[in-house]
Design an enzyme around this catalytic site. Structure first.
Site, PDB file in Angstrom:
ATOM      1  N   CYS A   1       0.828  -1.207   0.000  1.00  0.00           N
ATOM      2  CA  CYS A   1       0.000   0.000   0.000  1.00  0.00           C
ATOM      3  C   CYS A   1       0.869   1.267   0.000  1.00  0.00           C
ATOM      4  O   CYS A   1       1.512   1.552  -1.001  1.00  0.00           O
ATOM      5  CB  CYS A   1      -0.975  -0.031   1.174  1.00  0.00           C
ATOM      6  SG  CYS A   1      -2.425   1.011   0.927  1.00  0.00           S
TER       7      CYS A   1
ATOM      8  N   GLU B   1      -2.672  -9.196   3.298  1.00  0.00           N
ATOM      9  CA  GLU B   1      -3.076  -9.720   4.602  1.00  0.00           C
ATOM     10  C   GLU B   1      -4.585  -9.683   4.804  1.00  0.00           C
ATOM     11  O   GLU B   1      -5.101 -10.228   5.781  1.00  0.00           O
ATOM     12  CB  GLU B   1      -2.405  -8.926   5.726  1.00  0.00           C
ATOM     13  CG  GLU B   1      -3.051  -7.599   6.085  1.00  0.00           C
ATOM     14  CD  GLU B   1      -2.840  -6.502   5.047  1.00  0.00           C
ATOM     15  OE1 GLU B   1      -3.485  -5.443   5.166  1.00  0.00           O
ATOM     16  OE2 GLU B   1      -2.017  -6.699   4.132  1.00  0.00           O
TER      17      GLU B   1
ATOM     18  N   HIS C   1      -3.872  -5.187  -0.239  1.00  0.00           N
ATOM     19  CA  HIS C   1      -3.497  -5.697   1.081  1.00  0.00           C
ATOM     20  C   HIS C   1      -3.520  -7.222   1.070  1.00  0.00           C
ATOM     21  O   HIS C   1      -4.576  -7.828   1.225  1.00  0.00           O
ATOM     22  CB  HIS C   1      -4.460  -5.167   2.151  1.00  0.00           C
ATOM     23  CG  HIS C   1      -4.189  -3.766   2.551  1.00  0.00           C
ATOM     24  ND1 HIS C   1      -3.355  -3.441   3.607  1.00  0.00           N
ATOM     25  CD2 HIS C   1      -4.598  -2.587   2.030  1.00  0.00           C
ATOM     26  CE1 HIS C   1      -3.286  -2.127   3.732  1.00  0.00           C
ATOM     27  NE2 HIS C   1      -4.029  -1.586   2.781  1.00  0.00           N
TER      28      HIS C   1
END
Length: 399
Positions: free
Chosen positions: A286, A372, A370
């Protein structure tokens, strides 16, 4: 943890509230959360769940989050799923607040949580109309005011006029660590227990295995959990740590984290981003993706309404596979003038913006999405495995 009792909240007793924009447009609703008023850049997120993770994501610092899912709060909140140590969003906008917080992990209702953190919100807003406004006209500063009606909008506009533009504020300084921290989780499962951040000088002697330094610009806890879950030792470092400070820790790799605000505000750190990244196998997520691009000569720009939600399709340009990804950003890397030494590896299929790149000769990889998730689909979590593999291959080649 004992099972929580259902909590009911009636609409009775709520005061009128308004959300006012710089252009004078006004949305009426009812008060939610703590009393008072709050200002910020109004954005929208299309997630159907994960409201707790969204509101505690440091990338939302300085922003009022509009949840497009019309019914929010039905499973409550808990002390494990936070993405940082505090509530980060400046305020929240919802259509309807759940009256029942029913889940075996719930410790508070969504609204109790807002009140406990002093967060001002507004409910009973037509969030479909609001989202269309942001999508068609772009995001902008707004203010939520409790105990107010449309007639109070002119006074709210005066407060907005005195507020600094979102892009002019260094929000990273408000969310990033200022000291080196050791990251760990009590217990064997990295997802079932609160994250532990210990000052490095107080931490136990380092163990065996791969060691990654995370340069903190507003990191999400889920990123740290993914690393810890893979048996990686993690040290969280301040954004102003230079090459010598990182080298002193003798890491195997470096990760540049996500974070809030305009990447151009991070210009003072760009030289160290390049120096450190040229020294170690590197990953960027990001804001980290944007900083790495800038470090090698790229430029960034502000998107009209950004990408915020778990339904962002990203295509890998090498094998043409597509992953649904979770994203949260208002800025992107320009295709014009993209550095020759970098290769675009991933593209957002909605608007064809750059969603990932790799250095052509150095072990540097970055993604705008992202991997995650938290919340979001898990399509892209293998990126952490590829990062670990890149570290192993880099040192194997040098052996």
């Amino acid at each position: 943890m004992s099972q929580s009792r259902p909590r009911l909240k009636s609409l009775s007793g709520r005061s009128p509230a308004i959300l006012v924009f710089e252009d004078g447009s006004c949305f009426e609703g009812l008060s939610a959360g703590a009393g008072g008023s709050t200002l910020g850049e109004v954005v929208f997120n299309t997630s159907m769940s994960g409201y707790q993770e969204i509101a505690t994501d440091p990338s939302y610092r300085g922003q009022i989050v509009t949840y497009t899912m019309p019914h929010m709060g039905n499973y409550g909140v808990n002390s494990v799923d936070d993405e940082s140590v505090e509530f980060q969003a400046a305020g929240v906008v919802v259509r309807s607040l759940a009256r029942l917080a029913s889940n075996h992990r719930a410790e508070q209702s969504f609204e109790e949580w807002l009140v406990a953190h002093g967060v001002v919100g507004i409910c009973e807003v037509d969030t479909r109309e609001l989202t269309r406004k942001l999508r068609d006209g772009g995001v902008g500063l707004g203010i939520i005011v409790h105990d107010a009606t449309r007639e109070d909008a002119p006074a709210a506009l005066k407060l907005l006029a005195a507020h600094p533009d979102y892009g002019s504020v260094d929000f990273v300084s408000e969310v990033a660590t200022t000291r080196a921290l050791h990251v760990s989780v009590d217990g064997d499962n990295a997802w079932e227990h609160p994250l532990r951040l210990t000052p490095l000088e107080q931490a136990m002697a380092p163990g065996e295995g791969t060691h990654v330094v995370v340069m903190d610009f507003g990191v999400k806890f889920s990123i740290l959990r993914h690393l810890v879950a893979r048996g990686i030792r993690v040290t969280l470092m301040p954004r102003d740590a230079d090459l010598s400070a990182v080298e002193a820790l003798d890491p195997d790799g470096v990760l540049w984290s996500n974070g809030p605000g305009d990447p151009d505000k991070m210009e003072p750190f760009i030289a160290q981003v390049r120096a450190i990244s040229e020294r170690f196998p590197t990953m960027g997520i990001c804001l980290g993706h944007q900083l790495l691009a800038k470090a090698f000569g790229g430029q960034t720009f502000k998107l009209a309404f950004g990408h915020r939600g778990p339904n962002q399709p990203v295509q890998d340009q090498r094998d043409k596979t597509v992953a649904m990804t979770s994203q949260n950003h208002g800025y992107a890397v320009r295709r014009e003038g993209f550095p020759d030494e970098l290769e675009v590896t991933h593209v957002n299929l909605n608007d064809h913006t750059i969603s990932g790149f790799a250095h052509r000769t150095l072990p540097i990889h970055a993604v705008q999405y992202h991997p995650e998730a938290g919340p979001g689909p898990n399509d892209a979590t293998s990126f952490f495995d590829r990062f670990a593999l890149a570290i192993d291959e880099h040192y194997a080649a040098r052996a």
